[in-house]
Design a protein around this motif. Structure first.
Motif, PDB file in Angstrom:
ATOM      1  N   ASP A  42      26.920  19.918  85.341  1.00 16.75           N
ATOM      2  CA  ASP A  42      26.652  18.977  86.349  1.00 16.75           C
ATOM      3  C   ASP A  42      24.911  19.268  86.399  1.00 16.75           C
ATOM      4  OD1 ASP A  42      25.919  17.410  88.488  1.00 16.75           O
ATOM      5  OD2 ASP A  42      27.483  18.347  89.788  1.00 16.75           O
ATOM      6  N   ASN A  43      24.078  18.097  86.048  1.00 16.92           N
ATOM      7  CA  ASN A  43      22.931  18.444  86.222  1.00 16.92           C
ATOM      8  C   ASN A  43      22.157  17.322  87.136  1.00 16.92           C
ATOM      9  OD1 ASN A  43      22.996  16.022  84.688  1.00 16.92           O
ATOM     10  ND2 ASN A  43      21.640  16.998  83.033  1.00 16.92           N
ATOM     11  N   ASN A  44      22.905  17.162  88.265  1.00 20.00           N
ATOM     12  CA  ASN A  44      22.369  16.141  89.238  1.00 20.00           C
ATOM     13  C   ASN A  44      20.970  16.642  89.808  1.00 20.00           C
ATOM     14  OD1 ASN A  44      22.034  14.924  91.972  1.00 20.00           O
ATOM     15  ND2 ASN A  44      24.258  14.976  92.272  1.00 20.00           N
ATOM     16  N   PRO A  45      20.044  15.632  89.675  1.00 26.24           N
ATOM     17  CA  PRO A  45      18.785  16.254  89.953  1.00 26.24           C
ATOM     18  C   PRO A  45      18.449  16.811  91.435  1.00 26.24           C
ATOM     19  CG  PRO A  45      18.714  13.856  89.700  1.00 26.24           C
ATOM     20  CD  PRO A  45      20.232  14.303  89.509  1.00 26.24           C
ATOM     21  N   LEU A  46      19.419  16.098  92.298  1.00 25.22           N
ATOM     22  CA  LEU A  46      19.248  16.431  93.793  1.00 25.22           C
ATOM     23  C   LEU A  46      19.575  18.144  94.010  1.00 25.22           C
ATOM     24  CD1 LEU A  46      18.889  14.975  96.403  1.00 25.22           C
ATOM     25  CD2 LEU A  46      21.496  14.628  96.401  1.00 25.22           C
ATOM     26  N   PHE A  47      20.206  18.504  92.983  1.00 24.07           N
ATOM     27  CA  PHE A  47      20.387  20.043  93.345  1.00 24.07           C
ATOM     28  C   PHE A  47      19.522  20.877  92.552  1.00 24.07           C
ATOM     29  CE2 PHE A  47      25.128  18.624  92.666  1.00 24.07           C
ATOM     30  CZ  PHE A  47      25.319  17.991  94.067  1.00 24.07           C
ATOM     31  N   TYR A  52      12.215  15.224  91.967  1.00 21.58           N
ATOM     32  CA  TYR A  52      12.819  14.218  92.574  1.00 21.58           C
ATOM     33  C   TYR A  52      13.411  14.310  94.153  1.00 21.58           C
ATOM     34  CZ  TYR A  52      17.081  11.235  93.472  1.00 21.58           C
ATOM     35  OH  TYR A  52      17.915  10.375  94.213  1.00 21.58           O
TER      36      TYR A  52
ATOM     37  N   SER B  77      29.106  13.174  91.214  1.00 22.40           N
ATOM     38  CA  SER B  77      27.623  13.711  90.629  1.00 22.40           C
ATOM     39  C   SER B  77      27.150  13.218  89.286  1.00 22.40           C
ATOM     40  CB  SER B  77      27.672  15.146  90.772  1.00 22.40           C
ATOM     41  OG  SER B  77      26.576  15.837  90.815  1.00 22.40           O
ATOM     42  N   LYS B  78      28.175  12.947  88.340  1.00 18.89           N
ATOM     43  CA  LYS B  78      27.787  12.661  86.937  1.00 18.89           C
ATOM     44  C   LYS B  78      28.153  11.395  86.995  1.00 18.89           C
ATOM     45  CE  LYS B  78      30.346  16.224  85.388  1.00 18.89           C
ATOM     46  NZ  LYS B  78      31.041  17.140  84.163  1.00 18.89           N
ATOM     47  N   GLY B  82      27.058   8.652  90.256  1.00 16.83           N
ATOM     48  CA  GLY B  82      26.164   9.279  89.287  1.00 16.83           C
ATOM     49  C   GLY B  82      25.077  10.247  89.855  1.00 16.83           C
ATOM     50  N   PRO B  83      24.439  10.822  89.025  1.00 16.04           N
ATOM     51  CA  PRO B  83      23.079  11.681  89.131  1.00 16.04           C
ATOM     52  C   PRO B  83      22.201  11.343  90.811  1.00 16.04           C
ATOM     53  CG  PRO B  83      23.096  11.664  87.159  1.00 16.04           C
ATOM     54  CD  PRO B  83      24.230  10.571  87.794  1.00 16.04           C
ATOM     55  N   GLY B  84      22.083  12.194  91.607  1.00 15.22           N
ATOM     56  CA  GLY B  84      21.445  11.901  92.989  1.00 15.22           C
ATOM     57  C   GLY B  84      22.325  11.851  94.010  1.00 15.22           C
ATOM     58  N   SER B  85      23.743  11.584  93.567  1.00 15.07           N
ATOM     59  CA  SER B  85      24.584  11.447  94.513  1.00 15.07           C
ATOM     60  C   SER B  85      25.061  12.744  95.539  1.00 15.07           C
ATOM     61  CB  SER B  85      26.391  11.108  94.130  1.00 15.07           C
ATOM     62  OG  SER B  85      26.070   9.880  93.368  1.00 15.07           O
TER      63      SER B  85
END
Lengths: 158, 158
Positions: A42-47, A52, B77-78, B82-85
């Motif tokens: 998982d590379n969610n930018p929020l984490f 971002y 998340s993915k 998606g990303p940013g969630s």
């Protein structure tokens, strides 16, 4: 140790009383967060992305909520009621974000013991260093089963 | 890649419709399970000890429920949105255990979009290879925020 034969089981349902509490603190290190993100791919930018996150209402990268759930459920697995426990239900909300390296305070309390269903209800509350609630709710847990001796099973055939 | 500057964000709240679905399958490998247990320092015999588990109603070692939660939340998340969630609420129950190496089928569906609260509701259902439900419930999710340009923030000071 995992591969050792000797092990300690948690408390059985007859040994658990409503009102029992567990309190502990835990800090989420970046190492653990990166291991989790690698494990879940998982590379969610929020984490993880400061640039971002700084442009969102969160302001800074946050910790995935499931890591907080992991700390709660492993406390069940390790201490309340302990090894042999299994989680049957998680009703949890996350009203505020957790930031990297924050020291969290966890409060668990047994609310009810249902002997007929072999379950217990545990309330959960997690606070950040500012005293804000970052997780709260309730778990339903199946306490450890005492191992049934093999001889008992053998005798059942007669 | 984690450290790359370029990234794709998931869909924003205006781009999400009730009825959107996500289906996928995932198999829990022992490697992932051991990584998780190491990460949480959890040696619950129910997750790993065949001799103990065989003497309980579970019969065989089971997968920690939080790993199933991890698969669900990393799918959010993915992919959906998606990303940013970010996950705000997990109401999940686990009516049947998951055994090692089982291939699970995940079904997620957007149930409601609350633009005023910037949240969406997602229903979750997870089945094992026999078609038994191993997890079901609902998530409340904050979809990705579009990054606010730095210039906008600067102008706010005037």
């Amino acid at each position: 140790m995992l591969i050792g034969k000797k092990r300690k089981l948690g408390r059985k349902i007859n040994e658990i009383q409503p009102g029992e509490k567990l309190e502990f603190t835990e800090t989420i290190e970046d190492k653990d967060l990166l291991l989790y993100l690698g494990l879940s791919n998982d590379n969610n930018p929020l984490f993880i992305q400061h640039d971002y996150a700084s442009l969102t209402p969160y302001k800074k990268p946050i910790v995935p909520q499931v890591m907080v759930i992991g700390m709660i459920t492993s406390a069940v697995s390790k201490y309340l009621p302990g090894p042999g426990s299994s989680v049957l239900k998680t009703d949890l909300s996350f009203p505020n974000p957790v930031y990297h390296y924050e020291k969290l305070s966890f409060y668990l309390e047994v609310q009810e013991v249902k002997k007929d269903k072999h379950t217990i209800g545990i309330s959960v509350s997690v606070l950040n260093p500012d005293g804000k609630t970052v997780a709260e709710g309730r778990l339903e847990v199946c306490p450890p089963y005492p191992p049934k001796p093999i001889t008992t099973r053998t005798m059942e055939n007669f």
